[in-house]
Enzyme design. Structure first.
Site, PDB file in Angstrom:
ATOM      1  N   GLU A 115      -1.952 -14.674  18.332  1.00  0.00           N
ATOM      2  CA  GLU A 115      -1.107 -14.215  19.405  1.00  0.00           C
ATOM      3  C   GLU A 115       0.173 -14.408  18.397  1.00  0.00           C
ATOM      4  O   GLU A 115       0.215 -14.616  17.463  1.00  0.00           O
ATOM      5  CB  GLU A 115      -1.397 -15.706  20.181  1.00  0.00           C
ATOM      6  CG  GLU A 115      -0.064 -14.793  21.440  1.00  0.00           C
ATOM      7  CD  GLU A 115      -0.458 -13.763  22.135  1.00  0.00           C
ATOM      8  OE1 GLU A 115       0.133 -12.642  21.045  1.00  0.00           O
ATOM      9  OE2 GLU A 115      -0.392 -13.398  23.314  1.00  0.00           O
ATOM     10  N   ASP A 175      -7.443  -0.444  -6.906  1.00  0.00           N
ATOM     11  CA  ASP A 175      -7.703  -2.551  -6.656  1.00  0.00           C
ATOM     12  C   ASP A 175      -7.712  -2.981  -7.371  1.00  0.00           C
ATOM     13  O   ASP A 175      -6.651  -4.061  -7.337  1.00  0.00           O
ATOM     14  CB  ASP A 175      -8.691  -2.605  -5.591  1.00  0.00           C
ATOM     15  CG  ASP A 175      -8.478  -3.763  -5.425  1.00  0.00           C
ATOM     16  OD1 ASP A 175      -8.489  -4.370  -4.230  1.00  0.00           O
ATOM     17  OD2 ASP A 175      -9.106  -4.482  -6.035  1.00  0.00           O
ATOM     18  N   HIS A 222      -9.519 -15.440  25.052  1.00  0.00           N
ATOM     19  CA  HIS A 222      -9.880 -16.471  24.902  1.00  0.00           C
ATOM     20  C   HIS A 222      -9.996 -17.183  25.932  1.00  0.00           C
ATOM     21  O   HIS A 222      -9.078 -16.814  27.261  1.00  0.00           O
ATOM     22  CB  HIS A 222      -8.633 -18.145  23.544  1.00  0.00           C
ATOM     23  CG  HIS A 222      -7.265 -17.379  24.103  1.00  0.00           C
ATOM     24  ND1 HIS A 222      -6.809 -18.186  25.257  1.00  0.00           N
ATOM     25  CD2 HIS A 222      -6.487 -16.371  24.143  1.00  0.00           C
ATOM     26  CE1 HIS A 222      -5.740 -18.023  25.879  1.00  0.00           C
ATOM     27  NE2 HIS A 222      -4.947 -17.153  25.008  1.00  0.00           N
ATOM     28  N   GLU A 242       0.561  -1.399   0.239  1.00  0.00           N
ATOM     29  CA  GLU A 242      -0.262   0.228  -0.231  1.00  0.00           C
ATOM     30  C   GLU A 242       0.566   0.961   0.018  1.00  0.00           C
ATOM     31  O   GLU A 242       0.455   1.990  -0.871  1.00  0.00           O
ATOM     32  CB  GLU A 242      -1.028  -0.002   1.500  1.00  0.00           C
ATOM     33  CG  GLU A 242      -1.784  -1.295   1.340  1.00  0.00           C
ATOM     34  CD  GLU A 242      -2.161  -1.369   2.551  1.00  0.00           C
ATOM     35  OE1 GLU A 242      -3.845  -1.951   2.423  1.00  0.00           O
ATOM     36  OE2 GLU A 242      -2.207  -1.016   3.642  1.00  0.00           O
TER      37      GLU A 242
END
Length: 403
Positions: free
Chosen positions: A286, A130, A207, A51
């Site tokens: 994680e 795009d 979690h 980007e």
């Protein structure tokens, strides 16, 4: 009279990192005529790098042909727009380098009497850029300029050699815009007025516990990936009831989980209670701890006290075979952007450092301060994010439902 130009830019990778490419175009601000188009493959890179590269190439096209113009850059990457506007910090080294390059080009435009400003637009209004970025990911290099007659487009293979294919061009060297480009040309200008509408409500759920959690062991992306234990499954059911009450009345509700087993298992009863199908987004995983996975902090300290300190204080450091905090922050930023675009209420079942990363971005905290944020297993954290980039923290580490 200063000429107004619009740069539309995008980039992407198939995988993050993965096969990457960028796309950019320059439009006349009055007529919406396409004046320049750029696209190229980047090899294996992240979405953010792609980007930023699209932004740089769009600015280069302006600088090389009309540096005194008043330029509005429009992108669907909230990360790039907010960072280049100076409202969000830049932590990742690759993005710092690319942002500095973009600012250098912007300074050159300013020195010539021009100016560069930034606006965020929804993805559906960035179709032309795009499409060009997907051309880049497909191995196509595009360089078209209505400013000159020697426009060229080439298609390259993975080795960067010409593939012999070209894009169709209209007489005079300018391209005949395809359907998505013609649609984009008719889009009304996007203003920079603040978004006063309803924000996206993000509920971040950590979690439930596993045997690794109760044993104080690190458990990251790419590790053992244990399932919830009995206590964790009970927490998941309690979370489901609490979240159901929290988001009741929302017009739309969605559930997103990381790709790790404990997040998927925690998200399952939540999705069931809300009557939706949970979606997996691995960018919410994680942090990867590499060879330290499965060890406690005490065990890691005994092996490498300096390394453990660096992991907690240096965003560019990773343990052996692991992931830096900066790398995690970059993918979490992408994941949060996708969640915000969903609108309504979005429940994200994820992990402690992922939650720390989100709160750090919203509150402007560095890595040291971030470790002071608590996110207990089964806890709820709420933020509200508007499409103009503004955000606020509603509550953190709520565990009332677990008592």
């Amino acid at each position: 009279m200063t000429r107004r130009l619009i740069v539309e830019a995008d980039g992407g990778s198939r995988g993050n990192p993965g096969v990457a490419g960028y796309g950019a175009l320059v439009r006349d601000g009055e007529t919406r005529e396409v004046l320049a188009e750029r696209a190229a493959p980047l090899g294996k890179e992240s979405n953010n790098v792609a980007e930023y590269t699209g932004l740089i190439e769009g600015l280069r096209a302006v600088r090389d042909h009309e540096p005194s113009a008043a330029v509005t850059v429009r992108m669907d990457s909230k990360l790039v727009v907010e960072q280049m506007s100076g409202r969000w910090k830049i932590k990742h080294e690759d993005m710092k380098r690319l942002a500095a390059e973009a600012r250098t080009i912007s300074s050159e435009i300013a020195s010539a009497g021009g100016a560069v400003t930034y606006e965020w637009i929804p993805r559906e209004k960035n179709k032309a850029a795009d499409k060009l970025s997907n051309d880049g990911m497909d191995g196509v290099t595009v360089r078209r300029d209505a400013w000159q007659s020697d426009d060229s487009t080439s298609e390259t293979d993975d080795e960067g050699t010409p593939g012999g294919a070209t894009k169709d061009e209209a007489p005079g060297g300018t391209s005949e815009p395809d359907t998505t480009e013609r649609e984009a040309e008719t889009v009304a200008p996007v203003t920079s007025k603040p978004d006063l509408g309803k924000p996206t409500r993000i509920v971040l759920v950590r979690h439930g516990v596993t045997d690794f959690t109760t044993g104080g062991k690190l458990d990251g992306r790419g590790g053992a990936d244990p399932a919830l234990n009995a206590a964790g499954r009970d927490q998941a059911e309690r979370v489901a009831r609490a979240v159901g009450a929290l988001v009741s009345g929302a017009e739309t509700v969605s559930v997103v989980t990381s790709s790790l087993a404990r997040a998927i298992e925690t998200g399952a009863p939540v999705a069931k209670a809300l009557g939706v199908q949970a979606q997996v987004d691995e960018d919410w995983d994680e942090q990867a701890f590499g060879e330290w996975d499965g060890l406690s902090f005490k065990e890691i300290h005994a092996r490498d006290a300096a390394g453990l300190s660096s992991l907690r204080h240096d965003a560019t450091y990773s343990g052996p075979g692991g992931e830096t905090r900066a790398q995690l922050d970059a993918r979490i930023s992408d994941a949060l952007e996708r969640a915000v675009e969903r609108g309504g209420a979005v429940v994200v079942v994820t992990h402690r450092i992922a939650i720390m990363s989100v709160l750090s971005a919203v509150l402007g905290l560095d890595i040291d301060a971030a470790w002071r944020l608590a996110a207990a297993p089964g806890s709820l954290t709420g933020i509200e994010v508007w499409r103009d980039g503004n955000a606020q923290v509603a509550f953190t580490n709520d565990t009332h439902h677990l008592r």
